[in-house]
Design a protein around this motif. Structure first.
Motif, mmCIF file in Angstrom:
data_model
loop_
_atom_site.group_PDB
_atom_site.id
_atom_site.type_symbol
_atom_site.label_atom_id
_atom_site.label_comp_id
_atom_site.label_asym_id
_atom_site.label_seq_id
_atom_site.Cartn_x
_atom_site.Cartn_y
_atom_site.Cartn_z
ATOM 1 N N GLN A 1 -1.737 9.315 -2.748
ATOM 2 C CA GLN A 1 -3.198 10.018 -2.313
ATOM 3 C C GLN A 1 -2.806 11.333 -1.610
ATOM 4 O OE1 GLN A 1 -5.585 8.588 -4.345
ATOM 5 N NE2 GLN A 1 -7.032 8.753 -2.473
ATOM 6 N N ASN B 1 0.925 -1.368 0.011
ATOM 7 C CA ASN B 1 -0.055 0.092 -0.133
ATOM 8 C C ASN B 1 0.945 1.212 -0.060
ATOM 9 O OD1 ASN B 1 -2.717 -1.086 0.054
ATOM 10 N ND2 ASN B 1 -2.538 -1.492 2.307
ATOM 11 N N LYS C 1 1.200 6.045 -8.600
ATOM 12 C CA LYS C 1 1.157 4.970 -7.639
ATOM 13 C C LYS C 1 1.970 3.951 -7.809
ATOM 14 C CE LYS C 1 -2.493 2.311 -7.959
ATOM 15 N NZ LYS C 1 -3.668 2.060 -7.887
ATOM 16 N N LYS C 2 2.187 3.127 -9.065
ATOM 17 C CA LYS C 2 2.984 2.096 -9.373
ATOM 18 C C LYS C 2 4.496 2.518 -9.079
ATOM 19 C CE LYS C 2 -0.623 0.119 -12.300
ATOM 20 N NZ LYS C 2 -0.816 -0.244 -13.387
ATOM 21 N N TYR D 1 0.126 3.620 -3.185
ATOM 22 C CA TYR D 1 -1.167 4.298 -2.799
ATOM 23 C C TYR D 1 -1.460 5.304 -1.847
ATOM 24 C CZ TYR D 1 -6.217 4.623 -1.942
ATOM 25 O OH TYR D 1 -7.295 5.334 -1.608
ATOM 26 N N ASN D 2 -0.967 4.930 -0.765
ATOM 27 C CA ASN D 2 -0.825 6.197 0.267
ATOM 28 C C ASN D 2 -0.143 7.432 0.010
ATOM 29 O OD1 ASN D 2 -2.337 4.261 2.159
ATOM 30 N ND2 ASN D 2 -0.715 3.318 2.703
ATOM 31 N N ASN E 1 -2.569 6.906 -11.271
ATOM 32 C CA ASN E 1 -2.413 5.427 -11.240
ATOM 33 C C ASN E 1 -1.160 4.913 -11.459
ATOM 34 O OD1 ASN E 1 -4.989 4.785 -10.596
ATOM 35 N ND2 ASN E 1 -5.860 4.781 -12.937
#
Length: 359
Positions: free
Chosen positions: A307, A300, A334-335, A303-304, A331
Motif C-alpha cells: 500500500q 500484514n 503484496k504476496k 499488504y502494508n 495483489n
C-alpha cells in the motif's frame, strides 16, 4: 512519458491514497527532527531575520504536509521567548508538482493555523502560506528569497527516466543483472539532477541560508545492492510473472524503468563539492523498517508495504501499463513482499544532509 506528469502521489481519500499510506514518510521526518532543530536554531541565532522565508519541497498532501513547518515555527518561537525577541513574520512556500492535490493542502490550512496558535505559549508572528507548483529540478523561487529549505523523501526521484533503452530487459531498476551501461545511465542522471538542484537552490537562498535534505540512499558502494533497489526488484518479479501469463506485454515491461536513484554518502558529497555553492555541516545515515507500523505482524507485512509503494508509484505504473492491471500488480506484489519479509530483515537507508549556502 513525462515523469513530472505521473509522479504526484495518489490523490483522494481512498484506501490506496498517499494521505492514508504515508506513515513511513512521517517516521523519517521524526527521525531527522534533531538536525532540523539544530539547523533552524543556527540560522535564526546567526541572522535574526525579521521575516523568515521557509520552503518545503515535495510537500505532497495529507497529515505530513504541515508537520515540518509546525516544528520549525515552534523552535523559532521558543528562541524568541528565550532571547526576548519579537517573533518574525513567517513566509511559508509549499512546493510540489502541478498534479499534487493542493486543494487538500489549502482546505486544511485554517485548521492547521488554529491548532498551531493554540499550541503556542505566546502570540506568534503572522504566517503567510503560498503553494508553488513546479519541479524542483528548475528555478521555482526568486533570487535570494529563501532562508531555509527542507525536503524529505523526494530527491530520490529523478527528473526523467535514464536513457537505457531496452538494455535493462526484465528489470525495472538497477540490479546485479543490469548491464554496466544501465548503471552508468542512472548515475549520470542522478549527477545531472542533483547538481542542477543545488545550483537552483543556491540562487534562491540567501547567503548563510540553510538546507536540510533527506532522501533514500545506500551505505555501500554498489548501486545494485539489495540495500537500495530490492523493493523494485520484488515488483519486477510480479511484473515478469504477469508477462509469462500474457497479462502484460513483454515489450511494455522491457521499456519500463523506475526513475529513482539511491546514492551513497560519497556520491552525494562529491556532487555538493563539485557544484560548490554549499558547505556540508552534517551528513547522517539512518534506517527505517519497510513496514512503518509499530504493532506490525508478518501476516500484514506485505499488504502494508504494498500500500505504501502503491501510494507513490501507482500513477507511474498506470500511465505505462494501464489502469486495468494495477490491482493485479499489487495483489501479486503484496504476496511476494509478505513472503520475503517473513524471511529477511528489510530496511530502507536514509541520507540526511544539513548544508549552508556559502557566502
Amino acid at each position: 512519458m513525462e515523469v513530472a506528469q505521473v509522479l504526484p502521489m495518489n490523490g483522494s481519500v481512498e484506501e490506496a491514497s498517499y494521505a492514508n499510506n504515508s506513515l513511513l514518510q512521517r517516521k523519517v521526518i521524526s527521525l531527522t527532527k534533531s538536525l532540523r532543530d539544530e539547523a533552524i536554531t543556527s540560522l535564526y541565532c546567526n541572522t535574526l531575520p525579521r521575516s523568515l522565508a521557509i520552503a518545503d519541497l515535495g510537500c505532497s498532501f495529507g497529515p505530513n504536509t504541515f508537520l515540518v513547518i509546525s516544528e520549525i515555527i515552534k523552535v523559532v518561537e521558543k528562541l524568541c521567548r528565550e532571547l526576548n525577541h519579537k517573533s518574525p513574520e513567517y513566509k511559508v512556500f509549499l512546493n510540489d508538482l502541478p498534479g499534487n492535490d493542493f486543494n487538500d493542502v489549502f482546505m486544511s490550512l485554517d485548521t492547521f493555523k488554529e491548532k498551531l496558535r493554540n499550541e503556542m505559549e505566546t502570540e506568534m508572528g503572522p504566517c503567510y502560506f503560498s503553494g508553488v507548483p513546479g519541479s524542483f529540478y528548475s528555478r521555482i523561487f526568486p533570487d535570494k528569497s529563501l532562508h531555509f529549505v527542507h525536503s524529505s523523501y523526494s530527491l530520490q526521484w529523478l527528473s526523467k527516466i535514464p536513457e537505457v533503452g531496452d538494455n535493462n530487459k526484465g528489470n525495472i531498476y538497477l540490479t546485479s543483472t543490469s548491464p554496466s551501461n544501465v548503471h552508468k545511465a542512472y548515475y549520470k542522471q542522478f549527477q545531472t539532477d542533483f547538481s542542477f538542484f543545488l545550483k537552483c537552490r543556491a540562487e534562491e537562498l540567501v547567503e548563510g541560508g540553510h538546507m536540510i535534505l533527506t532522501f533514500l540512499g545506500r551505505k555501500n558502494s554498489d548501486p545494485s545492492s539489495k540495500e537500495s533497489g530490492y523493493i523494485w526488484e520484488l515488483m519486477a518479479m510480479a511484473l515478469n510473472d504477469m508477462v509469462l501469463q500474457g497479462i502484460i506485454d513483454q515489450e511494455k515491461l522491457n521499456s519500463f524503468n523506475i526513475p529513482n536513484y539511491y546514492p551513497s554518502p560519497s556520491e552525494v558529497e562529491l556532487e555538493v563539492l563539485t557544484e560548490g555553492s554549499f558547505s556540508i555541516s552534517r551528513l547522517e545515515v539512518s534506517e527505517v523498517n519497510w513496514n512503518a507500523l509499530d504493532n506490525w505482524d508478518h501476516f500484514n507485512d506485505g499488504y502494508n508495504v504494498a500500500q505504501c509503494i502503491r501510494a507513490v508509484a501507482e500513477p507511474l505504473l498506470a500511465s505505462h501499463f494501464g489502469e486495468g492491471v494495477i490491482k493485479e500488480i499489487f495483489n501479486r506484489y503484496k504476496k511476494i513482499l509478505g513472503d520475503r519479509m517473513s524471511k529477511e530483515k528489510t530496511k530502507f537507508t536514509n541520507l540526511t544532509l544539513m548544508m549552508t549556502r556559502k557566502a
